[in-house]
Write a protein that holds these residues in place. Structure first.
Motif, PDB file in Angstrom:
ATOM      1  N   GLY A  89       6.625  -3.849  -4.432  1.00  0.00           N
ATOM      2  CA  GLY A  89       5.223  -3.490  -4.965  1.00  0.00           C
ATOM      3  C   GLY A  89       4.762  -2.444  -4.658  1.00  0.00           C
ATOM      4  N   PRO A  90       5.252  -1.534  -4.035  1.00  0.00           N
ATOM      5  CA  PRO A  90       4.572  -0.057  -3.642  1.00  0.00           C
ATOM      6  C   PRO A  90       4.611   0.892  -4.980  1.00  0.00           C
ATOM      7  CG  PRO A  90       6.962  -0.048  -3.107  1.00  0.00           C
ATOM      8  CD  PRO A  90       6.657  -1.443  -3.464  1.00  0.00           C
ATOM      9  N   SER A  91       3.871   1.788  -4.897  1.00  0.00           N
ATOM     10  CA  SER A  91       4.071   2.954  -5.950  1.00  0.00           C
ATOM     11  C   SER A  91       5.057   3.692  -5.904  1.00  0.00           C
ATOM     12  CB  SER A  91       2.505   3.606  -6.165  1.00  0.00           C
ATOM     13  OG  SER A  91       1.642   2.537  -6.444  1.00  0.00           O
ATOM     14  N   VAL A  92       5.820   4.051  -6.711  1.00  0.00           N
ATOM     15  CA  VAL A  92       6.805   5.109  -6.765  1.00  0.00           C
ATOM     16  C   VAL A  92       6.596   6.286  -7.621  1.00  0.00           C
ATOM     17  CG1 VAL A  92       9.349   5.508  -7.308  1.00  0.00           C
ATOM     18  CG2 VAL A  92       8.586   3.183  -6.395  1.00  0.00           C
ATOM     19  N   VAL A  93       6.275   7.498  -6.948  1.00  0.00           N
ATOM     20  CA  VAL A  93       6.071   8.565  -7.748  1.00  0.00           C
ATOM     21  C   VAL A  93       7.392   9.520  -8.053  1.00  0.00           C
ATOM     22  CG1 VAL A  93       4.728  10.647  -7.673  1.00  0.00           C
ATOM     23  CG2 VAL A  93       4.062   8.856  -6.283  1.00  0.00           C
ATOM     24  N   VAL A  94       7.688   9.580  -9.481  1.00  0.00           N
ATOM     25  CA  VAL A  94       8.953  10.029  -9.611  1.00  0.00           C
ATOM     26  C   VAL A  94       8.765  11.341  -9.910  1.00  0.00           C
ATOM     27  CG1 VAL A  94      10.833   9.951 -11.475  1.00  0.00           C
ATOM     28  CG2 VAL A  94       9.330   7.779 -10.899  1.00  0.00           C
ATOM     29  N   MET A  95       9.593  12.243  -9.139  1.00  0.00           N
ATOM     30  CA  MET A  95      10.003  13.608  -9.530  1.00  0.00           C
ATOM     31  C   MET A  95      11.188  13.822 -10.287  1.00  0.00           C
ATOM     32  SD  MET A  95       8.643  15.831  -6.245  1.00  0.00           S
ATOM     33  CE  MET A  95       8.946  17.580  -7.049  1.00  0.00           C
ATOM     34  N   ARG A  96      11.108  14.651 -11.318  1.00  0.00           N
ATOM     35  CA  ARG A  96      12.465  14.845 -12.166  1.00  0.00           C
ATOM     36  C   ARG A  96      13.238  15.743 -11.533  1.00  0.00           C
ATOM     37  NH1 ARG A  96       8.741  16.881 -16.941  1.00  0.00           N
ATOM     38  NH2 ARG A  96       7.095  15.360 -16.573  1.00  0.00           N
ATOM     39  N   LYS A 126      -1.218  15.374  -3.594  1.00  0.00           N
ATOM     40  CA  LYS A 126      -1.753  14.606  -4.726  1.00  0.00           C
ATOM     41  C   LYS A 126      -1.655  13.095  -4.827  1.00  0.00           C
ATOM     42  CE  LYS A 126      -1.958  14.776  -9.882  1.00  0.00           C
ATOM     43  NZ  LYS A 126      -1.277  15.253 -10.799  1.00  0.00           N
ATOM     44  N   TYR A 127      -0.650  12.503  -4.377  1.00  0.00           N
ATOM     45  CA  TYR A 127      -0.263  11.108  -4.671  1.00  0.00           C
ATOM     46  C   TYR A 127      -0.538  10.384  -3.309  1.00  0.00           C
ATOM     47  CZ  TYR A 127       0.988  11.976  -9.494  1.00  0.00           C
ATOM     48  OH  TYR A 127       0.737  12.514 -10.633  1.00  0.00           O
ATOM     49  N   GLY A 128      -0.830  11.066  -2.102  1.00  0.00           N
ATOM     50  CA  GLY A 128      -0.911  10.390  -0.856  1.00  0.00           C
ATOM     51  C   GLY A 128       0.480   9.793  -0.421  1.00  0.00           C
ATOM     52  N   VAL A 129       1.686  10.451  -0.625  1.00  0.00           N
ATOM     53  CA  VAL A 129       2.820   9.988  -0.564  1.00  0.00           C
ATOM     54  C   VAL A 129       3.076   9.325   1.101  1.00  0.00           C
ATOM     55  CG1 VAL A 129       5.309  10.310  -0.228  1.00  0.00           C
ATOM     56  CG2 VAL A 129       4.023  11.023  -2.178  1.00  0.00           C
ATOM     57  N   GLU A 170       0.887  -1.293   0.078  1.00  0.00           N
ATOM     58  CA  GLU A 170       0.064   0.024  -0.029  1.00  0.00           C
ATOM     59  C   GLU A 170       0.867   1.111   0.013  1.00  0.00           C
ATOM     60  OE1 GLU A 170      -3.420  -0.369  -0.065  1.00  0.00           O
ATOM     61  OE2 GLU A 170      -2.800  -2.429  -0.417  1.00  0.00           O
ATOM     62  N   ALA A 171       2.030   1.124   0.198  1.00  0.00           N
ATOM     63  CA  ALA A 171       3.034   2.427   0.375  1.00  0.00           C
ATOM     64  C   ALA A 171       3.144   2.891  -0.914  1.00  0.00           C
ATOM     65  CB  ALA A 171       4.592   1.708   0.968  1.00  0.00           C
ATOM     66  N   VAL A 172       3.221   4.366  -1.007  1.00  0.00           N
ATOM     67  CA  VAL A 172       3.530   5.236  -2.057  1.00  0.00           C
ATOM     68  C   VAL A 172       4.970   5.909  -1.524  1.00  0.00           C
ATOM     69  CG1 VAL A 172       2.696   7.118  -3.248  1.00  0.00           C
ATOM     70  CG2 VAL A 172       1.197   5.508  -2.303  1.00  0.00           C
ATOM     71  N   PHE A 173       5.713   5.616  -2.386  1.00  0.00           N
ATOM     72  CA  PHE A 173       7.197   6.331  -2.278  1.00  0.00           C
ATOM     73  C   PHE A 173       7.344   7.703  -3.200  1.00  0.00           C
ATOM     74  CE2 PHE A 173      10.233   4.050   0.417  1.00  0.00           C
ATOM     75  CZ  PHE A 173       9.282   2.903   0.877  1.00  0.00           C
ATOM     76  N   LEU A 174       7.977   8.481  -2.757  1.00  0.00           N
ATOM     77  CA  LEU A 174       8.254   9.643  -3.312  1.00  0.00           C
ATOM     78  C   LEU A 174       9.864   9.470  -3.952  1.00  0.00           C
ATOM     79  CD1 LEU A 174       7.546  12.222  -4.843  1.00  0.00           C
ATOM     80  CD2 LEU A 174       7.949  13.477  -2.803  1.00  0.00           C
ATOM     81  N   ALA A 175      10.029   9.501  -5.114  1.00  0.00           N
ATOM     82  CA  ALA A 175      11.510   9.464  -5.621  1.00  0.00           C
ATOM     83  C   ALA A 175      11.795  10.883  -6.212  1.00  0.00           C
ATOM     84  CB  ALA A 175      11.463   8.240  -6.712  1.00  0.00           C
ATOM     85  N   LYS A 227       2.917  19.590  -3.229  1.00  0.00           N
ATOM     86  CA  LYS A 227       1.667  19.413  -3.920  1.00  0.00           C
ATOM     87  C   LYS A 227       1.806  17.897  -4.293  1.00  0.00           C
ATOM     88  CE  LYS A 227       1.652  23.546  -6.438  1.00  0.00           C
ATOM     89  NZ  LYS A 227       2.063  24.049  -7.827  1.00  0.00           N
ATOM     90  N   VAL A 228       2.813  17.331  -4.655  1.00  0.00           N
ATOM     91  CA  VAL A 228       2.894  16.002  -5.233  1.00  0.00           C
ATOM     92  C   VAL A 228       2.573  14.874  -3.795  1.00  0.00           C
ATOM     93  CG1 VAL A 228       4.516  14.254  -5.957  1.00  0.00           C
ATOM     94  CG2 VAL A 228       4.454  16.217  -7.177  1.00  0.00           C
TER      95      VAL A 228
END
Ligand code: 4UU
Length: 546
Positions: free
Chosen positions: A260-267, A280-283, A234-239, A276-277
């Motif tokens: 299997g967590p979601s990885v939100v990628v910031m450039r 927005k993504y519930g990190v 269920e985890a959401v990581f911020l990269a 904001k991110v």
């Protein structure tokens, strides 16, 4: 302490139960190792700005397809070296994994490096580069000095996708290729080369094997997940941390994808965008470097309502976080589990990770030794091994330790001794509970915002200036960025060289983050009898000036 510290041998053992590492799996026996988890169709990687994403069910077929495309279009096969000069992108892990799948050797570098810096590092490998991936701005630079094919990777996924300049990349991503068979890859085969200045001198290529990365996945990333219920799928990581550096590479391009967590990628890092991110993504999980910790704390003051409430764990590493920064953060985010982690390029990021229990939260510690890892604390003057509570140079031993510095037997020998101890160049001690504290650095490297800067690399450039007779570079403390490079310069007689001119001369030749921020003109550089620059004296001089 008897179980984890042995006074006879001076060896500290991990307090964690040891982990059985897979003996035969190369990293990308994908279906059995990296991608063995149940993902329920979740998002694996998502681009924070455009929302473009790759789901877990799509990920492995995409990796296989890109691997096949790399073979068919560019002839990439086992042992070929491929440059990855890329900022963060959802495609970074795809390309990285596809190359590992083929048994190719991945050479990630900061895309901000100057052409001469890239050239210098490539030359060190003495390896022919078969292909390079980079951002569009770098394509001409790279083509100008070689016959290596260069593939431009779009940064802005929304607009760039429409443009013809990325056609090679589109062919790779969207193409349907006959699958290539995986070669036999052994754990001792080289998977990647990452640059590090080690304890002294210029940047060197740390050769990391498939076995090293397996250790990183198991001992750094998957072990931690096994200890925390909330680090579930269920985890959401911020990269935000760069994937070209070992910390981001081992987490975002490899380890997390095996969980299997979601990885939100910031450039790139941008404070207000980051906030904001997160919402927005519930990190839930955010690996950071100390300057980002400060940015979060600052932001917390102006927050209202439910902002940043999704955060569960923030882990800081790659540079020292001072106690004020940590206290402020923990005060501002009482609901967040804060830990520090410690590792090195040369240890494939495996080292220590914080571990808070009901009994205590040791925020200032970098944590406990990872499973299967041993340590020694050594008096660097007399070579004695030191018990808990005593401060000395930290040595590490374990399956994360790199194979060698490529083409540099001397540096390898002075870094990894005959018994396999990696001399970290960090000054540290263990407390009575086995928690490690990094207190100083014996080695020369400057840590700017978590990035390494080798003083020797900058000195080599500066000494070529016709009006500079002698030069030494060292780090000065900086409240926000950790350390900033400062140059001590001896001018030729009669020279009117200014501080601005020195700063500018270097800035034109190195990556922006490496430029010296201050210049101190001096009559001579303090050196030892053997001619070695006494950097500690320079640092002392800078501290006394503040
Ligand atoms: C004080 O920075 C890294 C690896 C970082 C990392 C961080 C958290 C890995 C796993 C993890 O959980 O690699 P390099 O090679 O760029 O730099 C290594 C050096 C260390 O030798 C030490 O001097 O960076 C410094 N360093 C730290 N210093 C790394 N982490 C810390 C830390 N506190 N937490």
């Amino acid at each position: 302490t008897s179980q984890w510290y042995s006074p006879e041998t001076g060896i500290y053992h991990s307090k964690h139960p040891s982990v059985n590492l897979p003996a035969n799996d190369s990293l990308l026996d994908v279906d059995s190792f990296i991608f063995s988890h149940k993902h329920n169709g979740r998002t694996a990687l998502v681009d924070s700005l455009s929302g473009y994403s790759i789901s877990y069910p799509q990920l492995f077929p995409l990796v296989q397809s890109v691997a096949s495309g790399l073979r068919h279009h560019f002839g990439i096969s086992q042992g070929d070296a491929v440059l990855l000069l890329l900022p963060n992108s959802i495609y970074f892990p795809v390309i990285f994994l596809a190359l590992l799948y083929l048994g190719a050797i991945v050479i990630p570098m900061n895309p901000l490096l100057s052409v001469s810096e890239i050239k210098k590092q490539v030359t060190l490998c003495k390896t022919k580069i078969s292909l390079a991936f980079t951002i569009y701005e770098n394509v001409d630079k790279l083509r100008s000095w070689g016959t290596t094919p260069v593939v431009a990777v779009p940064e802005n996924l929304v607009n760039d996708f429409k443009e013809g300049r990325f056609s090679d990349f589109h062919k790779l991503i969207a193409g349907k290729f006959d699958l290539v068979e995986r070669p036999v890859i052994r754990q001792q085969d080289t998977a990647a080369i990452l640059y590090s200045s080690g304890t002294t001198g210029a940047s060197k290529g740390a050769e990391l094997t498939h076995g090293n990365f397996i250790a990183a996945v198991e001992l750094f990333v998957r072990f931690e997940a096994s200890q925390y219920e909330y680090l579930s799928s269920e985890a959401v990581f911020l990269a935000v941390l760069p994937m070209f550096h070992i910390y981001g590479l081992s987490l975002f391009a490899l380890g997390l994808l095996s969980l299997g967590p979601s990885v939100v990628v910031m450039r790139r890092f941008e404070a207000s965008e980051m906030l904001k991110v997160i919402d927005k993504y519930g990190v839930t999980h955010f690996p950071v470097v100390p300057p980002i910790l400060m940015a979060l704390t600052k932001a917390a003051k102006g927050l209202c309502g439910n902002s940043l409430k999704s955060l569960k764990q923030v882990s800081s590493g790659a540079a020292p976080a001072n106690s004020k920064i940590i206290e402020d953060f923990v005060g501002a985010f009482p609901h967040v589990d804060f830990i520090q982690g410690y590792g090195m390029t040369e240890s494939t990021a495996v080292g220590t990770r914080g571990f808070n229990t009901k009994k205590f939260s040791k925020y200032f510690s970098v944590g406990l030794l990872a499973p299967n890892i041993q340590a020694k604390v050594v008096d660097w003057v007399n070579g004695c091994f030191l018990p808990p509570g005593s401060t000395g140079e930290l040595w590490l031993r374990g399956p994360g330790t790199m194979k060698e510095y490529i083409n540099n037997a001397d540096a390898t020998m002075s870094t990894i001794d005959k018994e396999g101890w990696l001399h970290t160049g960090d000054i540290a001690y263990f407390d009575e509970d086995g928690y490690l504290y990094i207190v100083d650095r014996l080695k020369e490297v400057i840590k700017y915002n978590g990035y390494q800067i080798s003083p020797a690399d900058l000195e080599t450039v500066l000494i070529c200036h016709p009006e500079i007779l002698d030069v030494a570079v060292t780090g000065a403390m900086d409240k926000v960025l950790g350390e900033i490079p400062v140059a001590f310069v001896v001018r030729r007689d009669g020279s009117t060289l200014t501080e601005a001119a020195v700063i500018d001369y270097l800035a034109q030749r190195v990556a922006p983050y490496k430029k010296v921020r201050r210049v101190v003109f001096t009559k001579s550089i303090p050196k030892s009898a053997a001619g070695k620059v006494l950097r500690r004296e320079l640092r002392k001089f800078l501290t006394s000036k503040l």
